[in-house]
Design an enzyme around this catalytic site. Structure first.
Site, PDB file in Angstrom:
ATOM      1  NE  ARG A 139      44.723  15.121 -42.387  1.00  0.00           N
ATOM      2  CZ  ARG A 139      44.726  16.675 -41.975  1.00  0.00           C
ATOM      3  NH1 ARG A 139      45.526  17.606 -43.321  1.00  0.00           N
ATOM      4  NH2 ARG A 139      44.215  17.060 -41.257  1.00  0.00           N
ATOM      5  CB  CYS A 151      53.832  13.801 -33.651  1.00  0.00           C
ATOM      6  SG  CYS A 151      52.870  15.183 -34.595  1.00  0.00           S
ATOM      7  CE  LYS A 156      46.234  10.762 -31.282  1.00  0.00           C
ATOM      8  NZ  LYS A 156      46.241  11.515 -32.630  1.00  0.00           N
ATOM      9  CG  ASP A 157      47.299  16.608 -31.795  1.00  0.00           C
ATOM     10  OD1 ASP A 157      47.507  15.598 -33.030  1.00  0.00           O
ATOM     11  OD2 ASP A 157      46.200  16.995 -32.175  1.00  0.00           O
ATOM     12  NE  ARG A 168      50.442   5.843 -33.358  1.00  0.00           N
ATOM     13  CZ  ARG A 168      49.683   4.643 -33.070  1.00  0.00           C
ATOM     14  NH1 ARG A 168      49.685   3.419 -33.140  1.00  0.00           N
ATOM     15  NH2 ARG A 168      48.599   5.999 -33.408  1.00  0.00           N
ATOM     16  NE  ARG A 169      45.804   5.087 -35.054  1.00  0.00           N
ATOM     17  CZ  ARG A 169      45.037   5.942 -34.931  1.00  0.00           C
ATOM     18  NH1 ARG A 169      44.717   6.699 -35.999  1.00  0.00           N
ATOM     19  NH2 ARG A 169      44.974   6.086 -33.528  1.00  0.00           N
TER      20      ARG A 169
END
Length: 322
Positions: A154, A247, A84-85, A132-133
């Site tokens: 983070r 992303c 996903k990165d 997204r979340r």
């Protein structure tokens, strides 16, 4: 034993506990396949050292570029990334030699007092660094009649769960796959259904990358590849690319077998784009035969992206590719 057989393969990895764990799993598998020892080479990436939020530093490639530079410089023989990165555009001189069997792609909640998402109190502070979340959590909460506050955070898994343990946050949302890989899945208080929160494209999957010219290594690493995972994540990443989103954009996607599938010849691709407050979501899906080639998987993703763009997806994304 020949000198070539004894020479260790150098595997480039990020330094985080999670990256080291997943690279260690790949290293063991490569040794089983090839009989050659594998040495982990720790590399610090910009995404590891920057204190800015991912959405601010651009997300795309921040954990990947230093690993790829080490590959191109001949400092390592291959590298392991969280898929996903990876930016969706693949450099010609690098090849994704293997995409191993995918871990659980779901997002999970780690909350105080063992709370599930639907039991969170009104005004609960939920930490995540992902737009997204945020978009989907806010929409899901609204659908349940809840009000939550999504808080940008983070840091590694320890840091994020630490916000809950210290009482600073009521809950954080993380990827199930990462917690599985570091042996901390028992700290999860709720597995978020993909019907409510779609994961990031490629979430739960790893990418094993090496130089395109290294045909012997590509052939050896092919033994790690899971064809079904590759097809699924190719479709998801094609959707992301066709939406022209990085992303860190609020895009979720998952290609999986329909829950009621009588056989495994059908693949369902779902996609979602939303505003981070969750007030507007464009969520669509398509089901078709399991793609039998890379091009067919790419076409499936593009087709769904076109439908989402026609429904207004482009106006909901903060970050657009340059």
């Amino acid at each position: 034993m020949t000198e070539r057989a004894e020479k260790a393969l150098r595997l480039g990895t990020r330094r985080s506990k999670l990256a080291m764990a997943q690279s260690g799993h790949v290293a063991e598998a490569v040794t089983r396949l090839t009989g050659r020892p594998v040495e982990l080479v720790e590399i610090t990436t910009y995404g590891d050292t920057s204190r800015e939020h991912l959405a601010q530093i651009g997300g795309t490639g921040v954990f990947v570029t230093a690993l790829r530079d080490a590959l191109l410089a001949g400092e390592v023989d291959f590298a392991v990334h969280s898929l996903k990165d990876l930016p969706t555009a693949q450099p010609e001189d690098l090849t994704l030699a293997a995409i191993p069997l995918r871990e659980d792609p779901r997002d999970v909640l780690v909350a105080r007092d063992g709370l599930t998402f639907d039991r969170l109190p009104n005004g609960a502070r939920v930490g995540t660094g992902s737009p997204r979340r945020m978009a989907q959590l806010n929409a899901h909460a609204r659908a349940l009649g809840l009000e939550i506050e999504t808080v940008p955070i983070r840091g590694n898994v320890d840091t994020r769960i630490g916000y809950v343990r210290s009482g600073e946050l009521d809950a954080v949302v993380l990827a199930a796959a990462g917690l599985n890989r570091i042996g901390r899945i028992d700290e999860v208080t709720d597995f978020l259904s993909v019907d409510a929160v779609l994961p990031a494209p490629g979430q739960g999957a790893l990418a094993v990358e090496c130089l395109t010219g290294n045909s012997d290594l590509i052939a050896a690493l092919a033994g790690l590849d899971d064809p079904h995972t590759r097809v699924a994540v190719t479709a998801e990443r094609s959707l992301l690319a066709a939406l022209e989103a990085g992303c860190s954009a609020p895009v979720g996607a998952l290609a999986d077998l329909p829950a009621d599938a009588a056989d495994v010849h059908e693949l369902r691709l779902r996609g979602v784009v939303g505003t981070t407050d969750g007030s507007t979501l464009v969520q669509l899906s398509t089901t078709g035969p399991v793609p039998t080639s890379h091009d067919a998987a790419v076409a499936l993703g593009r087709e769904l992206a076109d439908e989402m763009l026609a429904k207004g997806a482009a106006g909901l994304m903060g970050e657009r590719a340059l």
